[in-house]
Design a protein around this motif. Structure first.
Motif, short mmCIF file in Angstrom:
data_model
loop_
_atom_site.label_atom_id
_atom_site.label_comp_id
_atom_site.label_asym_id
_atom_site.label_seq_id
_atom_site.Cartn_x
_atom_site.Cartn_y
_atom_site.Cartn_z
N VAL A 1 4.19 0.91 2.29
CA VAL A 1 4.14 -0.23 3.20
C VAL A 1 4.62 -1.47 2.47
CG1 VAL A 1 2.68 -1.66 4.68
CG2 VAL A 1 2.20 0.80 4.43
N ARG A 2 5.69 -2.05 2.96
CA ARG A 2 6.27 -3.24 2.32
C ARG A 2 6.62 -4.27 3.39
NH1 ARG A 2 9.36 0.89 -0.42
NH2 ARG A 2 8.64 1.19 -2.57
N GLU A 3 6.61 -5.54 3.00
CA GLU A 3 7.06 -6.58 3.92
C GLU A 3 8.56 -6.43 4.16
OE1 GLU A 3 7.27 -10.61 2.39
OE2 GLU A 3 7.01 -9.85 0.36
N LEU A 4 9.00 -6.82 5.34
CA LEU A 4 10.43 -6.76 5.65
C LEU A 4 11.15 -7.79 4.79
CD1 LEU A 4 12.41 -5.33 7.59
CD2 LEU A 4 12.20 -7.33 9.07
N PRO A 5 12.16 -7.37 4.02
CA PRO A 5 12.87 -8.33 3.17
C PRO A 5 13.66 -9.34 3.97
CG PRO A 5 13.98 -6.20 3.16
CD PRO A 5 12.70 -6.01 3.90
N VAL A 6 13.87 -10.51 3.38
CA VAL A 6 14.59 -11.60 4.03
C VAL A 6 15.59 -12.19 3.04
CG1 VAL A 6 14.41 -13.90 5.07
CG2 VAL A 6 12.65 -12.19 5.53
N ILE A 7 16.83 -12.42 3.48
CA ILE A 7 17.85 -13.08 2.66
C ILE A 7 17.91 -14.56 3.03
CG2 ILE A 7 20.30 -13.21 2.08
CD1 ILE A 7 20.56 -10.28 2.78
N SER A 8 17.85 -15.43 2.02
CA SER A 8 17.96 -16.87 2.27
C SER A 8 19.26 -17.46 1.76
CB SER A 8 16.78 -17.60 1.63
OG SER A 8 16.72 -17.35 0.23
N ALA A 9 19.93 -16.78 0.82
CA ALA A 9 21.19 -17.33 0.27
C ALA A 9 22.03 -16.19 -0.31
CB ALA A 9 20.90 -18.38 -0.80
N ILE A 10 23.35 -16.42 -0.33
CA ILE A 10 24.29 -15.48 -0.94
C ILE A 10 25.25 -16.28 -1.82
CG2 ILE A 10 25.72 -15.57 1.15
CD1 ILE A 10 26.67 -12.75 0.51
N VAL A 11 25.39 -15.86 -3.10
CA VAL A 11 26.24 -16.58 -4.06
C VAL A 11 27.04 -15.58 -4.89
CG1 VAL A 11 26.24 -18.15 -6.04
CG2 VAL A 11 24.57 -18.48 -4.22
N THR B 1 0.83 -1.20 0.00
CA THR B 1 0.00 0.00 0.00
C THR B 1 0.87 1.26 0.00
OG1 THR B 1 -1.70 -1.17 1.25
CG2 THR B 1 -1.84 1.23 1.22
N ALA B 2 0.41 2.28 -0.72
CA ALA B 2 1.05 3.60 -0.69
C ALA B 2 0.09 4.56 0.02
CB ALA B 2 1.36 4.09 -2.09
N LEU B 3 0.52 5.14 1.14
CA LEU B 3 -0.33 6.01 1.94
C LEU B 3 0.12 7.47 1.80
CD1 LEU B 3 -0.44 3.90 5.23
CD2 LEU B 3 -2.11 3.89 3.37
N ILE B 4 -0.86 8.37 1.71
CA ILE B 4 -0.56 9.80 1.69
C ILE B 4 -0.45 10.30 3.13
CG2 ILE B 4 -1.40 12.08 1.02
CD1 ILE B 4 -2.82 10.77 -1.32
N LEU B 5 0.69 10.86 3.47
CA LEU B 5 0.97 11.30 4.84
C LEU B 5 0.90 12.82 4.91
CD1 LEU B 5 3.68 9.86 7.18
CD2 LEU B 5 3.42 12.32 6.95
N ARG B 6 0.05 13.34 5.82
CA ARG B 6 -0.04 14.78 6.06
C ARG B 6 0.08 15.04 7.56
NH1 ARG B 6 -2.08 17.20 1.36
NH2 ARG B 6 -3.19 15.76 -0.03
N VAL B 7 0.44 16.26 7.93
CA VAL B 7 0.68 16.61 9.33
C VAL B 7 -0.30 17.70 9.76
CG1 VAL B 7 2.35 17.55 10.97
CG2 VAL B 7 3.10 15.97 9.17
N SER B 8 -0.79 17.57 11.00
CA SER B 8 -1.66 18.57 11.59
C SER B 8 -1.00 19.12 12.85
CB SER B 8 -3.01 17.96 11.95
OG SER B 8 -3.80 18.88 12.71
N THR B 9 -1.14 20.43 13.07
CA THR B 9 -0.59 21.06 14.28
C THR B 9 -1.71 21.57 15.19
OG1 THR B 9 -0.38 23.18 13.12
CG2 THR B 9 1.56 21.73 13.14
N ASP B 10 -2.97 21.27 14.85
CA ASP B 10 -4.09 21.77 15.67
C ASP B 10 -5.03 20.64 16.12
OD1 ASP B 10 -5.32 21.12 13.31
OD2 ASP B 10 -5.91 23.17 12.78
N GLY B 11 -4.43 19.48 16.36
CA GLY B 11 -5.23 18.38 16.88
C GLY B 11 -6.07 17.66 15.85
N GLY B 12 -5.77 17.83 14.60
CA GLY B 12 -6.48 17.11 13.55
C GLY B 12 -7.60 17.88 12.89
N SER B 13 -7.74 19.18 13.22
CA SER B 13 -8.78 19.99 12.57
C SER B 13 -8.42 20.30 11.13
CB SER B 13 -9.00 21.30 13.36
OG SER B 13 -9.46 21.02 14.66
N THR B 14 -7.18 20.65 10.91
CA THR B 14 -6.70 20.90 9.56
C THR B 14 -5.36 20.18 9.36
OG1 THR B 14 -5.53 22.92 10.24
CG2 THR B 14 -7.81 23.17 9.46
#
Length: 202
Positions: A52-62, A29-42
């Motif tokens: 949002v991505r799953e945490l990557p995992v390494i299983s082998a190195i060659v 998922t791609a989320l739009i992030l905005r900031v409020s300084t007045d408690g969420g009114s604006t």
């Protein structure tokens, strides 16, 4: 702080940064992030995209080892790798940009290491913040071939070549031109032998 329509209370670290715990959501998922300084009114007109991505995992190195002068590619296999704006490979504490990234494979170019024989941890990150598990990669001193005997061969008979040089170690291979490859018999760090089947043409 809002992530799309989800509002989360953050903690101001200073006048230029806020710490906040991202809400649980679906991988990819791609989320739009905005900031409020007045408690969420604006909320701010400007925004950033939070991926949002799953945490990557390494299983082998060659391969799992390479020369101390580096510059050789290694392949990390696993899952959760992403072609994000800031992917990174990490060799010990040294950060390297990957050569190639796809969901189950990453190719990194090993950096130089002047210590000689040394085992280091290799990891990968999609964003330079969250890192995979690590696997070991071993550096060995650069190999130098000084002499071979014999320097010519006879077509149709088995070929045995003695190679003299420095920094030889177990698990080396020899290649005769583009025609044949054989596992080396390492006598010590300065001598090894390679056996090849008969060559059918000059």
């Amino acid at each position: 702080v809002s992530f799309n329509d989800t509002i989360v209370i953050g903690t101001a670290m200073n006048n230029a940064s806020v710490r906040v715990r991202a809400p649980l959501t679906v991988n990819g998922t791609a989320l739009i992030l905005r900031v409020s300084t007045d408690g969420g009114s604006t909320f701010s007109d400007s925004h950033a995209i939070f991926y949002v991505r799953e945490l990557p995992v390494i299983s082998a190195i060659v391969p799992f080892h390479g020369p101390a002068n580096g510059r050789n590619n290694i392949t990390l296999s696993g899952s959760g790798f992403a072609s994000s704006p800031s992917p990174l490979c990490k060799f010990g504490q040294e950060l390297v940009l990957p050569v190639f990234v796809q969901p189950d494979e990453v190719v990194c170019n090993a950096p130089r290491n002047d210590v000689g024989h040394k085992s280091i941890d290799v990891a990968f990150s999609n964003d330079g913040i969250d890192w995979t598990n690590s696997l070991s990669y071993n550096y060995f001193p650069a190999i130098d071939v000084i002499d071979i005997f014999p320097s010519s061969l006879t077509v149709g008979v088995d070929v045995s070549i003695r190679i003299s040089g420095v920094n030889f170690f177990d698990s080396l291979f020899c290649q005769l031109g583009q025609l044949s490859k054989a596992k080396a018999i390492v006598i010590d760090d300065k001598t090894m032998h390679c056996m090849f089947p008969p060559m059918t043409e000059p």
